[in-house]
Every structure is written in C-alpha cells, then in structure tokens.
Design an enzyme around this catalytic site. Sequence first.
Site: not given
Length: 375
Positions: A168, A98
């Site tokens: 998540h 990321e």
Amino acid sequence: MGLRRFGRLVKWVGGNGRRPFSTSSSSSCDEMMVQQIASGKSLNLYSAINQALHIALETDPRAYVFGEDVSFGGVFRCTTGLADRFGKQRVFNTPLCEQGIVGFGIGLAAMGNRAVAEIQFADYIFPAFDQIVNEAAKFRYRSGNQFNCGGLTIRSPYGAVGHGGHYHSQSPEAFFCHAPGIKVVIPRSPRQAKGLLLSCIRDPNPVVFFEPKWLYRLSVEEVPEHDYMLPLSEAEEFILENWNCGTQIIREGNDITLVGWGAQLSIMEHACKDAEKEGISCELIDLQTLLPWDKDTVEASVRKTGRLLISHEAPVTGGFGAEISASIVERCFLRLEAPVARVCGLDTPFPLVFEPFYMPNKNKILDAIKSTVNY
C-alpha cells in the site's frame, strides 16, 4: 499566508483557458489574487478531488465515476456524495477486478463518454497493466485515429502513507511513462489536484492520474470553488518566498535545480529552505505531468544553474528520475558543473517499520544539494 500560498500557483488557467493574472502592475495583480481567493475556501486534497469530480459530473452528462467502493465514498472518501447527487447509474461500484474496471472504462470511453475509473491503491493497478498499456495507450494508434478512448481517466492513490508497507505504498509511475499513448499526471496540492484532474477528464487522451495519499488530509490550501483547469505537460517552477506577478518563477535560484512531483515536493521545499540558510540558492520545479514531461523548462533552469537534483519515492533503479537525468545530460552536457544527483527510494520492496530509512527525506536531499554544489 493565503496570498503567499496562492502565489505558488504560477501557471494558472481558468475555466476559459486563459491565465487570469495581468502583467501590468503589482497592485492590479494583488487585486486579482484577492478576488480569486475570496471566491474559494480552504480545502484539503481529497476534498478538492471530490469537488473536481462533482464539477465533472455536473458539467458533462456523459461522465461516469466507478470503481471498488466508490458509491459510498471510497477508502479515502474522495467520491463522497457523488452517488447521492448523480445517481447510481453514473457513480457505481464494480467487482474487485482491476482489469475489468479499466477494460470497462476503455469501452465506455470508446463510445464517446468520460470514464473516470478508480483503482483503490496504485499497488493494485498491475492486474490492469495490460489493459492500460496494450489497449488504452494503443487504441488510437492501431486504428489510424479512426477511433480512440481519449475520455478515459484512471485515478489511483500512490506513494507512502506512514504505515502502508509493501502492498500500500508503492510509486509505479515509471512503468506507465514507458507507454506512448497515455499521459501520466501527479498533483502535489489541493488547488493543483482540482485543476489538473478536470484537465485530465476533459483531455482527448487517456490519462493515469496518481494522487499522493500522504497528502489527502495533510495538504490544505485555498481552492477556488469555480470550474477551472490547469495545463498538462507544463511544469510549475517556484521557490518559496516571493512572487512576481506575470512571471513563471516565484523566486529564481542560481546554484542548483531541483525536480520532483507529488508528495515529494513538500519535502524538497523544506530542503530548499535549509539550503538557503547555508547560502545555497535552489530552484524548484514540480513537473506535474510526467508523460509527456516539460523538458524545456527543466533544460532552461539547468542551463542557468549548472546543476540538477531529482527526487522521487520510487526505487532509484529505473525510476523516472533516470529518464530526466539522461535527457538533461544529452541537452546540457557542456553546461553541467556536477553529476546529476538522484535522491530516491531504495532498491528494495517498500518496508514497513523501516519506512523512515527508505524514504528520500529532507536531510538526504539537503546533503545531496550541498554535495552537488560543492562538487
């Protein structure tokens, strides 16, 4: 139902940057609404985002889309068909890094391109936190506006999904609202997602665009197929039943103001309906843009109703609701009839089997509405 849903889009801006609705007469307004709906089709939220990305790539040869697994559509299929149509030089996979994804996007945008970087889940945006907050947000400032990375848009699914657990399901928007130099935008519906995403990609500032994954397939409405944008940093104010052409409020509420964003708006809509059955008139505001947020719209509403309730999925402590509460207390202290209420996630890691207890649901919001109105 199509017209009714269409009426919820109050501050509409077409591709030419102007609102297409006339304020002259209801008949001419209805005509325009019919024309706009006829030119669109029913889409869910992920399809509307996919359509926006197609338009962005088609209208600007400097635009690129990249991230983990985007070349074959991504986890949520938002980038389906992009690589086939525009080639793998403009739509491509990246390593699972990321920090590298955002760092590459900053460099690409600094060279005058439109970089649309996807972080697969908002929970995994934190390795890129330094790049976003210390580099992207400060890029223009540190050079005295000699250079910038304003063409950077970072897309990421956020929030609950029903079975995501603590890795998540998070809503990290408040972290980025603390960083001057970027914009933070969260849509609540397909039509809004398309217009806001196109605005973000074309905005002269770096933007973090959080997409409510819960609504990717659940939220469906008529979405015009043409290229259009919605204004950033302007809230959308509405309540559910009627819409008066040319106004910014679908139906005025007098007893309490509700403020939210993203997936939480659908929960708040249901709470407003139930409150109405008990004689409580609610005014509901979708901020859309959290940084910078539309203080004037919220202030005007609270000065009218005298009460404010804020709801979001993120934990209550340090959530963006705290900033809204503090700002409105400063601006409207003498007009408030009750303490500002917050209905938010709990101060725990996001649970799995206990998600229904964690989430700010309709009943929690309805109880807070009644408690605030009866204070």
